[in-house]
Design a protein around this motif. Sequence first.
Motif, mmCIF file in Angstrom:
data_model
loop_
_atom_site.group_PDB
_atom_site.id
_atom_site.type_symbol
_atom_site.label_atom_id
_atom_site.label_comp_id
_atom_site.label_asym_id
_atom_site.label_seq_id
_atom_site.Cartn_x
_atom_site.Cartn_y
_atom_site.Cartn_z
ATOM 1 N N LEU A 60 0.848 -1.195 0.000
ATOM 2 C CA LEU A 60 0.000 0.000 0.000
ATOM 3 C C LEU A 60 0.876 1.235 0.000
ATOM 4 N N LEU A 61 0.562 2.150 -0.899
ATOM 5 C CA LEU A 61 1.304 3.408 -1.003
ATOM 6 C C LEU A 61 0.433 4.526 -0.435
ATOM 7 N N THR A 62 0.962 5.211 0.557
ATOM 8 C CA THR A 62 0.217 6.284 1.218
ATOM 9 C C THR A 62 1.032 7.561 1.228
ATOM 10 N N ASN A 63 0.332 8.672 1.493
ATOM 11 C CA ASN A 63 0.985 9.976 1.637
ATOM 12 C C ASN A 63 1.894 10.290 0.461
ATOM 13 N N PHE A 64 1.333 10.230 -0.726
ATOM 14 C CA PHE A 64 2.135 10.470 -1.930
ATOM 15 C C PHE A 64 1.453 11.534 -2.783
ATOM 16 N N VAL A 65 2.210 12.046 -3.709
ATOM 17 C CA VAL A 65 1.677 12.918 -4.749
ATOM 18 C C VAL A 65 2.199 12.406 -6.081
ATOM 19 N N ALA A 66 1.482 12.718 -7.153
ATOM 20 C CA ALA A 66 1.893 12.281 -8.482
ATOM 21 C C ALA A 66 3.302 12.786 -8.780
ATOM 22 N N GLY A 67 4.126 11.907 -9.314
ATOM 23 C CA GLY A 67 5.501 12.264 -9.637
ATOM 24 C C GLY A 67 6.503 11.811 -8.602
ATOM 25 N N ASP A 68 6.027 11.357 -7.424
ATOM 26 C CA ASP A 68 6.945 10.817 -6.417
ATOM 27 C C ASP A 68 7.695 9.611 -6.983
ATOM 28 N N THR A 69 8.918 9.423 -6.515
ATOM 29 C CA THR A 69 9.727 8.280 -6.939
ATOM 30 C C THR A 69 9.730 7.213 -5.854
ATOM 31 N N VAL A 70 9.436 5.982 -6.252
ATOM 32 C CA VAL A 70 9.426 4.837 -5.348
ATOM 33 C C VAL A 70 10.519 3.870 -5.806
ATOM 34 N N ARG A 71 11.401 3.507 -4.896
ATOM 35 C CA ARG A 71 12.486 2.576 -5.229
ATOM 36 C C ARG A 71 12.046 1.158 -4.883
ATOM 37 N N ILE A 72 12.014 0.270 -5.897
ATOM 38 C CA ILE A 72 11.541 -1.100 -5.732
ATOM 39 C C ILE A 72 12.689 -2.039 -6.085
ATOM 40 N N SER A 73 13.087 -2.884 -5.126
ATOM 41 C CA SER A 73 14.238 -3.761 -5.355
ATOM 42 C C SER A 73 13.972 -5.138 -4.780
ATOM 43 N N HIS A 74 14.581 -6.149 -5.411
ATOM 44 C CA HIS A 74 14.424 -7.534 -4.971
ATOM 45 C C HIS A 74 15.620 -8.331 -5.463
ATOM 46 N N VAL A 75 16.075 -9.272 -4.663
ATOM 47 C CA VAL A 75 17.220 -10.093 -5.041
ATOM 48 C C VAL A 75 16.912 -10.842 -6.334
ATOM 49 N N GLY A 76 17.824 -10.745 -7.308
ATOM 50 C CA GLY A 76 17.633 -11.419 -8.579
ATOM 51 C C GLY A 76 16.877 -10.605 -9.609
ATOM 52 N N TYR A 77 16.552 -9.335 -9.282
ATOM 53 C CA TYR A 77 15.814 -8.483 -10.206
ATOM 54 C C TYR A 77 16.489 -7.116 -10.305
ATOM 55 N N GLU A 78 16.301 -6.488 -11.448
ATOM 56 C CA GLU A 78 16.845 -5.155 -11.634
ATOM 57 C C GLU A 78 16.041 -4.148 -10.804
#
Length: 756
Positions: A60-78
Motif C-alpha cells: 500500500l502506497l500512502t501519503n504520496f503525490v503524483a511524480g513521487d519516486t518509489v524505489r523497488i528492489s528484490h534479489v535477482g531483479y533489476e
Amino acid sequence: MFNKLHGYLLSLLFVCVFLLPVVAQVQCRVVDGATHLPLGQVSVQHKQKQTTTDNNGIFLLTNFVAGDTVRISHVGYETLLWRVPEAAGNFTIPLQATYITLNEILIKGMEADAPLLRVPAAVAALSPRDLQRDNNIIIAPALNRIPGVLMQSGTLNTNKLIIRGIGSRSLFSTNKIRAYFNEIPLTTGDGETTLEDIDLSLINRVEVIKGPSSSIYGAGLGGTLLLGASRAAFKQSQVGVEYMTGSFGLQRMVSHAQSGNERANIRLVHSYQQADGFRQNNAYFRSLLSLHGQFYAGENTIISLLANRINVKAYIPSSIDEVTFRNNPRAAAANWLQLRGYEAYQKTLAGTSVEHQLSRCWELTGSLFMQQRTNDEPRPFNFLRESAQATGGRGKLQYKANDGNRLVFKALLGTEIYSEFYKWQTYRNAGGRQGAILSDNEEQRRYVNLFTQAEIVWQERTTLVAGLNFNQTTYDYTDLFRSGNRDLSGNRNFGTVFSPRLALNHAFNDKQAVFVNISHGFSPPTLSETLTPSGQINPDIRPETGINYEIGWRGQWQPLQYDISVYAMDIRNLLVARRTGDDAFTGINAGRTLHAGAETALQCVLLKKRREQPVVQAFANYSYSPYRFLNFRDLDADYSGNPLTGVPRHVLSTGLDLQTDMGLYASLNLQAVGSMSMRDDNTLQSEAYQVLNSRLGYRRIFFKHLATHMYGGCLNITDERYASMILVNATGAVPRYYYPGAPRNFFGGLSLSWVW
C-alpha cells in the motif's frame, strides 16, 4: 463575522484540496515481468518509509503525490525507480529478472508459482539470453542445451523433439509431448506438435517439464513445453525493425510495435523469413503476423488476447541413403527432387483468457481458443490436401491459504476441453497437380481433462504436492470415399485414463534443495496408429502409459550452481508405427521399455560486475540415457534387451558467455551427441558428432531513444559432417535414414528501435 467565517471555510477548502492527493492510498502489485507471477518480500522505499510486499506481491502506497519516486528492489531483479502516475487507481508493477541463481528463476508451470529451488519436478527454464545464443531462426539449439532434451532438425519445417527418449520413434514430427503458447495448446487432437511455427521473436521465456511430472496437462508422456509471449517493457513504447542475412540465401525481416504501462500491454509483430537451404529442393518461405495484448479491467481482473497467423511454403528434400549422405549430402531424395515436392500451409491461432481475483484467497481463470489449418502437399506417391479446425477452453479455480506473508496451502480444480475436426483427401499426383481422388476422410477428435492438485508447505522449506488427472479421448472416423460396398468408418474410445502425481521438495536452506517425484503419464495413438493397413479403425490399439520415479538435487555452492536428477521411467504398451507402404503405417502395442538415466546441469559465474550480474559465465549440461527394450516383439522378431532406437546414450552441451557494461556480448557453445541405434535389431548405428556455434553482438542506445543491436555469428564452425535427424527403421531396397546437418554457415543482423 460572516466574512471571517467565509475566509476560514475557503482556507479549509484550499487545504483539503491540496492535501487530498497527499493522504490518498493506492494498492500496488509487484510481479515478475516474464511470468506475471506476484513477488513477495520485495523491498519498497518511498521517501523515508520502507516496507515490503506480501505473498501476493501487494503493498500500500500512502501519503504520496503524483511524480513521487518509489524505489523497488528484490534479489535477482533489476532495481526499478517507479514514478507515481497522475492517473488514479491501483497499479501493477513488473520487475525484470537477472536470471543469476536458481532461487531467482520463477516457475509458472504445474501451477508452481515458485522459485525453481522450491519446485518438486524436473523442469528447466530458458531466459531471453538462452534463446538468443544462436541465429534466432529455430528453437532447436536452445532446447538442445537442456539435459534430457534432444530436438532433431531435418529441415526448417521437419523437426522431432525427444524428451528422455519419448518421441524418438516418431517418423517426421513431434508427438507424445505437449506444448502451450500462453496457455493455448499447440498440440493437435492426436498428439502432434509443430514447434517451428512459433517465431522466436514472439517468445521471451520457455519452461520445459521433463517426463510425466505434471498432472494438469493431460496426454504428455514425454513432457510439456510452456512458451511465454514477449511483453512490452514497463512504461515504454517502441517501434522497430530487424534485418538478418546469412548463408544459403537466408533472409529475415522482423517489424514490431509495442507499448506497456500500468494498465495495458500490447505488442504487434510481423516477420518474414526465406532461405534457399543448403540442399536441393530445400527452399523455405514463411510470413507471420502476431498480436498479443494484456489489459487490466478493474482492480482484480486481467484480460489477455492472442492472435497469430502464419503462412508457410516449404520444399521437401526428404531423407537420403547412406551412400548419398557420405558422398553428396546436399542432394535431395530423387523422387522428391523430380517432383519438386513441398508443403504449403496456413495456420491461425487465437484465444482470450481472463484472470479474476475473487478474494484474497480465491482466484478464477479461464480461457477460450481456436485453431485453423489448411495444407496442400504434392508428394511422390499422392497429392495430400488437409484441413483442421479446433476449438476448446481451459479453466481453473484456485485457493491459497497464507500465514501472514507465507503460503501454507494451495489447491486447485480445473478442466481442459478440446475438439478438432480434421479432413483429408488424397489424389493422384499429376505432375505436381491434383489428379483423380483416391480417398476422402474426416475425423472428429475430442478429449476432456479434469485435474486437481493440492500443495502443502511446512515452515517455508518443505513442499508436498499431490495431483490427479482424468482424461478421456475419442476419435470418430468417417470414410467419405466408400469405394463400392467398402466403408471403413468407425470410432475409438480409449476410456478414462487416471494419471496421479506425488512429489516432495525440501529446501535445506536458501541454496540447497532435494526433491522426489512419482508420476504417471500416457499418450494416445496418432491417426496412423489407430488405423489398420486396410484403413479401418484398429480395435486393439491402446494408449502408451508410463510411471516415472525420480530424485533430484539442486543448489548453489559459491559461484557454482547445479541441478542433478536420476530417474527411471517404465513405459508399457509401447506404440510402434509399422510401415505398410509409401504413405501407410499401422500402430501396434509392441512391448515395454525402460527409460532410466541421469542428468546434470552446471552453471558457474566466473566474473561478476558490481551489481552482481555476471560478466563471464560458463555452463555444462550432460545426460546419460542407456534406455532399452525390456520386452519388444514385432511379428517374428524379438528385440528385447536392445537399446532404444533413435536415442544417443551420451549428450553434452557446454558453453561460455560474456557480457559487458558497454553492451558487448559473446557466446560460444558446443553440442556433442553420441551414436544411436537406427534399427530395432541394433544392426546399424549413427556416428557421434560435435557442433560448435558462436555469436557476437553489441547493444547501444543513441540519443536516448534509438536502441541499436548489431550481431553476427558462425554455426558449425568446424564444418562437421553429421546427421541432424535420422529416420529410424527406414525401409525399401535402399533405406533412407539420414537428414544431413548444415555445413559451416554464417549470419549477421541489425536491429533498430525507437523507444520513448
